[in-house]
Design a protein around this motif. Structure first.
Motif, short mmCIF file in Angstrom:
data_model
loop_
_atom_site.label_atom_id
_atom_site.label_comp_id
_atom_site.label_asym_id
_atom_site.label_seq_id
_atom_site.Cartn_x
_atom_site.Cartn_y
_atom_site.Cartn_z
N LYS A 56 0.82 -1.22 -0.11
CA LYS A 56 -0.06 0.12 -0.01
C LYS A 56 1.00 1.39 -0.08
CE LYS A 56 -4.15 -0.23 0.71
NZ LYS A 56 -4.81 -0.55 1.84
N TYR A 59 2.45 3.66 -3.99
CA TYR A 59 1.76 4.83 -4.59
C TYR A 59 1.34 6.10 -3.99
CZ TYR A 59 2.11 0.95 -8.03
OH TYR A 59 2.37 0.01 -8.91
N GLY A 60 1.35 5.67 -2.51
CA GLY A 60 0.63 6.85 -1.62
C GLY A 60 -0.89 6.41 -1.23
N TYR A 61 -1.76 7.15 -0.90
CA TYR A 61 -3.08 6.87 -0.35
C TYR A 61 -3.98 7.66 -0.67
CZ TYR A 61 0.54 4.73 2.86
OH TYR A 61 1.33 3.91 3.36
N SER A 62 -5.26 6.96 -0.92
CA SER A 62 -6.57 7.77 -1.51
C SER A 62 -7.62 7.28 -0.56
CB SER A 62 -6.71 7.46 -3.04
OG SER A 62 -7.23 5.99 -3.23
N SER A 65 -7.80 3.49 -0.05
CA SER A 65 -6.74 2.57 0.87
C SER A 65 -7.37 2.12 2.04
CB SER A 65 -5.68 3.57 1.24
OG SER A 65 -4.92 4.19 0.21
N ARG A 76 -4.79 12.02 -3.99
CA ARG A 76 -3.95 11.20 -3.45
C ARG A 76 -2.75 11.87 -2.46
NH1 ARG A 76 -4.15 6.25 -5.51
NH2 ARG A 76 -2.72 5.33 -4.09
N ALA A 79 1.74 10.58 -2.68
CA ALA A 79 1.87 10.01 -3.89
C ALA A 79 3.12 9.69 -4.67
CB ALA A 79 0.69 10.81 -4.65
N GLU A 227 -6.45 7.95 -8.63
CA GLU A 227 -6.92 8.01 -7.17
C GLU A 227 -7.32 6.49 -7.05
OE1 GLU A 227 -9.90 10.38 -5.94
OE2 GLU A 227 -11.43 9.77 -7.10
#
Length: 261
Positions: A56, A59-62, A65, A76, A79, A227
């Motif tokens: 996870k 690519y970062g979080y949206s 997640s 995001r 990211a 996202e």
């Protein structure tokens, strides 16, 4: 006194369970999410019954997640851009389900299929013939799906074959793809130009995959917004060919802890 001790023991148990759930939720949201392969769209890279953890952090979080898409995030955060050839888990843009496919097209790319050969920005990718992919014609996984074969019709228990190629993407990433028919419905497509903030995904089992070659206008996947990316699949942790995890005689130990290319 015994009653108070009993009540205190029950309260401690409840607290332990609650904290365990909180820790598991945080771990799943921020670090790794389990994912079980339900279909054959990514053969032979991923087989039905492969179990993996999705990175996870890649690519970062949206909002996707979090379980139930509950993260109060717009766009995001933290990211990082995915790379062409990554195997990615993402939320389907129109269906409330998670998909896993290979990232083929980046924003601005032009993607097309001609006679079963992938074209990226007007150039055919490298394709090297390999030995056929062989599997037994039998029901696979909890859904009891049957494989599709180049040598159809194939009787139950007999060998199902698919043509296998080594595909090389422009950035040097190589991976296997399978083909059943070079003139299938998505082996010749128009040119798809990937919009900004979107990505184009395809399954490695090219004639048995619902992917970005099917526009959303006809009920397909289409382009996937940034996202919607959940994480990168890096390694298979466990694998079972049976319809239940408890059928230990169907475990595939040669796939345990196998890196995903």
């Amino acid at each position: 006194m015994a009653k108070k001790n009993s009540e205190g023991g029950i309260l401690d148990t409840v607290k332990t369970i609650v904290w365990a759930l909180v820790i598991a939720g945080v771990f799943r949201t921020l670090f790794f999410q389990p994912f079980w392969i339900p279909s054959g769209s990514m053969k032979d890279t991923l087989l039905i019954g492969d179990f993996l953890f999705v990175n996870k952090m890649a690519y970062g979080y949206s909002k996707y997640s979090c379980p139930f898409s509950a993260c109060p995030i717009s766009g995001r955060i933290l990211a990082s851009d995915p790379e062409r050839g990554d195997v990615v888990v993402f939320r389907h843009p129109t269906k409330n389900v998670d998909f896993i496919k290979r990232l083929i097209g980046l924003p601005g790319d032009q993607i097309q299929m001609i006679d079963g050969v992938l074209q990226i920005n007007g150039k055919a990718v490298g394709m090297q013939p390999e030995t056929d992919f062989a599997e037994v014609m039998e029901r696979q996984g909890p859904q009891g799906l049957l494989p599709r074969c180049t040598n159809a019709p194939v009787g139950m228990g007999d060998t199902c074959l698919k043509k296998r190629f080594k595909e090389t993407l422009p950035n040097g990433v190589t991976h296997d793809i399978l083909q059943i028919n070079e003139n299938g419905p998505v082996d010749n497509t128009p040119v798809y130009t990937v919009p900004e903030g979107m990505y184009f995904f395809m399954g490695d089992n090219r004639d048995n995959s619902e992917d970005s070659r099917f526009p959303q206008s006809v009920g397909g996947l289409g382009f996937v917004p940034a996202e919607n990316l959940i994480g990168r699949a890096d390694r298979i942790m466990f694998s079972s060919a049976g319809r239940s995890l408890f059928y230990f005689w169907t475990w595939r130990p040669d796939r345990f802890f196998k890196a995903i290319n």
